[in-house]
Design an enzyme around this catalytic site. Structure first.
Site, PDB file in Angstrom:
ATOM      1  N   LYS A  76       0.868  -1.175   0.000  1.00  0.00           N
ATOM      2  CA  LYS A  76       0.000   0.000   0.000  1.00  0.00           C
ATOM      3  C   LYS A  76       0.907   1.228   0.000  1.00  0.00           C
ATOM      4  O   LYS A  76       1.941   1.235   0.681  1.00  0.00           O
ATOM      5  CB  LYS A  76      -0.893  -0.031   1.251  1.00  0.00           C
ATOM      6  CG  LYS A  76      -1.920   1.094   1.325  1.00  0.00           C
ATOM      7  CD  LYS A  76      -2.809   0.937   2.569  1.00  0.00           C
ATOM      8  CE  LYS A  76      -3.894   2.014   2.632  1.00  0.00           C
ATOM      9  NZ  LYS A  76      -4.766   1.852   3.819  1.00  0.00           N
ATOM     10  N   SER A 151      -9.764   2.059   2.961  1.00  0.00           N
ATOM     11  CA  SER A 151      -8.842   2.792   2.110  1.00  0.00           C
ATOM     12  C   SER A 151      -7.832   1.912   1.366  1.00  0.00           C
ATOM     13  O   SER A 151      -7.212   2.354   0.404  1.00  0.00           O
ATOM     14  CB  SER A 151      -8.056   3.789   2.961  1.00  0.00           C
ATOM     15  OG  SER A 151      -7.211   3.101   3.863  1.00  0.00           O
ATOM     16  N   SER A 175     -10.157  -0.274   7.100  1.00  0.00           N
ATOM     17  CA  SER A 175      -9.507  -0.068   5.802  1.00  0.00           C
ATOM     18  C   SER A 175      -8.828  -1.288   5.195  1.00  0.00           C
ATOM     19  O   SER A 175      -8.458  -1.262   4.028  1.00  0.00           O
ATOM     20  CB  SER A 175      -8.488   1.062   5.900  1.00  0.00           C
ATOM     21  OG  SER A 175      -9.129   2.302   5.817  1.00  0.00           O
TER      22      SER A 175
END
Lengths: 487, 476
Positions: A76, A151, A175
């Site tokens: 990420k 997210s 997330s």
């Protein structure tokens, strides 16, 4: 091969059925084919990935038997990667090249893992749909009109579309788990303090936690084995020995007590998600588990408390983006004040600015007691709810999200977006570990099941998830086409 | 109208740790800009603080030394404001749970009376960097070497009543900090800084007046001048029927005045909240007792011992314990020479005079304790007189030879040989027949004049006692 789990790839690499270079190239080809549509990656590191793969193959030839050696992963874009752009999904850090590695990055690198690139995400991890990214939204591989969740939407979409074997994510209010649910994959949020936050760009320090995003509970165990552990550089990381999370994956669930929070099977839950979870619970009963309804009386307070605490911490965490030392700086500032105002107005997106405003307000003189202090009290009540419930049951199971992935652009009202994380947020406030695994589907979209246990009981959660995956094949299901292209 | 001044001080001292409060960077003074700034000090994304326990030990040491309450659990908070030399956009400090709570400090004021001044609290916090506004053609330079340096902020109660008292308090605090060796506490280098909260009220009034906070005071002398200026200013305002505005004012030493800081320099809502990147600091009695056991002898105890052990006057003992280094210097001279009284005089007068004149710290003294001890020894064993010793001492400042070498080189050895003294005495009697007769006639005090003449004749080298004795014998 690219749709295999990490556990399977580990065996294939060891047996010499495939080399890391071949595998890495296969994923790079896949990224080239689908990333244009999915927008899952912000940065692809083709050259360095192939170099790392070559090095992994050479190490294997010399006798290195590390389990994850040569397996391609995506990080990420919230994790700092030395020499590689680390954007956190923001214009503010569009050109920020980190001079150091996050501990998580360092640990995977030391394990011989190949890094394919950096995945898209909601800006500063603030969002539940991946629509707040400065680099554009990510599409859900199952239906490109739908969001992948957020997210960690890029990591989740990349794993679901087989653009990588595994990915890292971070979870502040859901997330990892909510996008894992929307994308039909496995995502684990470890206990707060289990994985180092050093080098992981902070959103809300007391809630942020890194975890694995992958294709099975067994893979999550393999990844957590690498990620977990005390880090002297993170004062909130916990000095508790790291167990081998694969060791208990064979344990029987006979007599396991599963708690079903009545608040998570109430108004707002879509009938198809409810049905899928109830069906999954029947599978557990078949394995000898006992189902029991439990009460989490302060559940309804978790979203409001979270939206005071997280923005409050974020309002301070994001103050460092001031245009002085690195990152975006506005053109031709006339003075300091102008530089601050325009740098931050232009560098941050709407959602980030909204949360900075909320957090600043909540901490302001005269409002602190009514908001921040009260939210902290609620946080303790929520923690107590879980402690009490977990005295009676071993794990808590429910839906990860009230519904399946929603359409891009369909939630313009911030509050309705905030309510997306209604089942996941309380777990962050309590600091507990939780996983989302695929447990059904509706209208061609996956449904996620949420499993929560007590502090540092990751091994228990992983086994409960693994036993389900041994009996079912929801985690093996793949979209039949991605963005109209046959897979 | 008669006015009473009310002063409280906020004193920041840089703790002399090896590294910063939350990073491994060095805190050495005077390094090239930004060479002591790590990725954490630069507030790079993803970096986190790690608390330096050495700072805790020094803070607790201070607390124990002033008999303050020590918190078993203290908490760091974030104080939010934007400034370019504050890289994170917040300062990590301690608001509600400081490490050191209430304590007190006994201070001897100018009138010789001791007053007990309350210490409200002392908390740890990180320093900011420096903004450099010169030499950058309309831009500002930022030096982050100082950013993150550990500070102990010591807050006094509003117990001080004059600028002189404030200075006495600050000097006592300085002395304690130096005794504890927790900070260099050099005001000129900024390792000790002082803000003063000043208000005035009519004598007899029990409510406090509106206060102003004076910042940027960087010497003991300026503390006095800044407060006196501010008191005069406030009196002027009130006597003209005006009101005091609660505000922060900067002291300008060049103009010797205080002026209000621009409103932009004053943030009004710091939005404090507990620092989530750090755990609360938890300590137990064992920890506190271990620190207590390390405490050196503190100035008040040392003074009492000097009076008792060396029979020194209250004043002399006070001067000698004013700094740990001076006290240690004195004890070396006293023990090696075996004459504490003489040692005390030489250290407190001649040595201190020399150091003050040349503005030197005792650690840089051109005359080391061992050499001064030898000088005192030579006075004591009559090798030289006290007067000749002053000449030797002056030479010692320039000349690093041993005391005996200097005495020999300069031929300053006291004349004790009776034949030589007799010659001098005879000459004095011959040259001063009138005074000799006066003595014979019973005018005792004339002997002083005659001894003086003999000393003059011998260029100070004759042993005055021997001269005195022989004169009396010859004139009997």
């Amino acid at each position: 091969m690219i749709s295999s789990t990490v556990a399977e790839l580990s065996i294939a690499l060891k047996a010499g059925d495939i080399s890391s270079v071949e595998l890495t190239q296969a994923y790079l080809n896949r990224i080239a084919q689908y990333n244009g549509d999915l927008n899952a990656f912000i940065t692809v590191c083709e050259e360095s990935a192939l170099e790392q793969a070559k090095a992994a193959d050479a190490a294997r030839a010399k006798g290195d038997t590390s389990l994850l050696l040569g397996i391609p992963l995506a990080h990420k874009d919230i994790f700092c990667t030395q020499g590689i752009t680390t954007t956190c999904g923001s214009r503010m850090l569009e050109n920020f090249i980190s001079p150091y590695n996050a501990t998580v990055v360092e640990k995977f690198s030391n394990a011989g893992v190949v890094m394919l690139g950096k995945t898209n995400m909601d800006e500063f991890a603030m969002g539940s749909s991946n629509e707040t990214s400065f680099f554009g939204p990510v599409k859900n591989p199952w239906n490109n009109e739908c969001v992948p969740g957020g997210s960690s939407g890029g990591s989740s979409a990349a794993v679901a579309a087989d653009l990588c074997a595994m990915a890292t994510g971070t979870d502040t209010g859901g997330s990892i788990r909510q996008p894992a649910a929307f994308c039909g994959i496995t995502g684990l949020k470890p206990s707060y303090g289990r994985v180092s936050r050093w080098g992981m760009i902070a959103f809300a320090s007391s809630l942020d936690q890194a975890g694995p995003i992958c294709k099975s509970a067994e893979d999550a165990a393999l990844m957590l084995n690498v990620m977990a552990g005390l880090d002297e550089k993170d004062s909130t990381s916990i000095d508790k020995p790291v167990e081998d999370y694969t060791a208990s994956l064979g344990n029987s669930l006979e007599g396991l007590k599963i708690g079903i929070p009545k608040q998570h099977f109430a108004e707002g839950l879509s009938s198809e998600v409810e049905q899928a979870i109830r069906d999954a619970l029947k599978e557990y009963e078949k394995m000898g588990a006992i189902i029991k309804e439990i009460d989490l009386p302060n559940s309804h307070l978790s979203v409001p408390a979270y939206y005071v605490i997280a923005p409050a911490e974020a309002s301070a965490n994001l103050s460092r983006y001031d245009g002085v030392r690195y990152g975006y700086r506005c053109e031709n500032p006339v003075d300091l004040e102008d530089m601050y105002k325009r740098t931050r107005s232009e560098g941050f997106g709407e959602e980030v600015k909204r949360r900075i405003m909320i957090g600043t307000y909540a901490l302001s003189a005269g409002f602190y007691d009514a908001y921040y202090r009260k939210a902290q009290k609620i946080r303790r009540l929520i923690k107590n709810d879980f402690s009490n419930a977990l005295k009676e049951v071993d794990v808590i199971i429910g839906p990860t999200s009230p519904h399946t992935a929603f359409k891009l652009g369909s939630k313009s009202d911030p509050v309705s977006m905030y309510l997306e994380d209604i089942y996941t947020i309380a777990v962050n406030l309590a600091g507990l570990p939780a996983i989302s695994i695929p447990a059904g589907s509706a209208n061609g979209l996956p449904i996620g099941m949420h499993i929560v246990a007590g502090d540092f009981e990751e091994a228990k959660i992983l086994n409960v998830a693994h036993q389900f995956q041994k009996l079912t094949d929801w985690h093996r299901q793949k979209p039949s086409q991605i963005s109209g292209k046959e897979v | 109208m008669e006015w009473e001044t009310v002063i409280g001080l906020e004193v920041h001292v840089q703790l002399s740790t090896k590294s910063k409060l939350f990073s491994g960077s060095s805190i050495k003074f005077g390094a090239e800009p930004n060479t002591q700034a790590s990725i954490f000090d630069l507030a790079l994304p993803g970096t986190l603080p790690v608390f330096n326990k050495e700072a805790l030990a020094k803070a607790v040491k201070f607390g124990v030394a002033i008999g303050a309450e020590i918190s078993k659990r203290s908490v760091f908070d974030r104080k939010n404001y934007f400034y370019p030399d504050l890289p994170k956009g917040y300062q990590v400090t301690q608001l509600d749970y400081p490490t050191v709570g209430k304590g007190e400090l006994a201070v001897t004021m100018d009138d010789g009376n001791e007053r007990v001044i309350g210490i409200t609290r002392a908390h740890m916090e990180e320093d900011a960097g420096k903004s450099l506004h010169e030499d950058y053609q309309g831009m500002s330079g930022i030096d982050l070497n100082r950013a993150g340096t550990p500070l102990l902020e010591i807050v006094s109660e509003p117990d001080l009543r004059t600028a002189r008292e404030a200075v006495a308090f600050l000097k006592k605090l300085h002395s304690i900090i130096r005794y504890l060796d927790i900070s260099d506490a050099i005001m000129a280098e900024g390792s000790m800084r002082c803000d003063a909260n000043v208000s005035i009220r009519p004598v007899g009034e029990t409510e406090y007046g509106t206060r102003t906070e004076i910042k940027n005071i960087n010497s003991f002398r300026f503390v006095e001048k800044a407060i006196n200026y501010e008191v005069q200013r406030q009196q002027g305002v009130l006597e003209d029927g005006g009101r005091i505005v609660q505000e922060t004012r900067l002291y300008d030493a060049d103009k010797d005045e205080t002026r209000p800081m621009r409103s932009k320099e004053v943030a009004n809502d710091y939005r404090y909240f507990p620092e989530p990147d750090l755990l609360p600091i938890v300590i137990d009695d064992e920890y506190i007792e271990a620190i207590r056991a390390q405490l050196p002898e503190m100035p008040d105890a040392k003074k009492a011992r000097f009076i008792e052990e060396y029979s020194l006057s209250d004043y002399d003992a006070g001067v000698l314990v004013s700094s740990r280094e001076i006290a240690e210097y004195f004890e070396v001279v006293a023990s090696q020479s075996g004459d504490a009284k003489l040692a005390a005089n030489w250290v407190s007068q001649d040595l201190m005079g020399l150091l003050n004149k040349s503005n030197l710290d005792i650690s840089k003294s051109p005359v080391q304790a061992e050499r001064l001890a030898m000088l005192v020894t030579r006075i004591k064993d009559n090798t030289i007189s006290g007067k000749i010793a002053k000449t030797v001492f002056e030479t010692m400042v320039e000349d690093s030879s041993s005391v005996d070498e200097i005495i020999a080189k300069k031929g300053l050895k006291q004349v004790t040989d009776s034949g030589e003294i007799e010659k001098i005495v005879d000459e004095v009697i011959t040259n001063n027949p009138e005074q000799a007769q006066q003595y014979r006639d019973g005018k005792e005090q004339v002997i002083g004049f005659l001894v003086g003449q003999a000393m003059k004749l011998s260029k100070g080298k004759a042993n005055p006692a021997a001269v005195n004795e022989l004169l009396r014998k010859k004139l009997a």
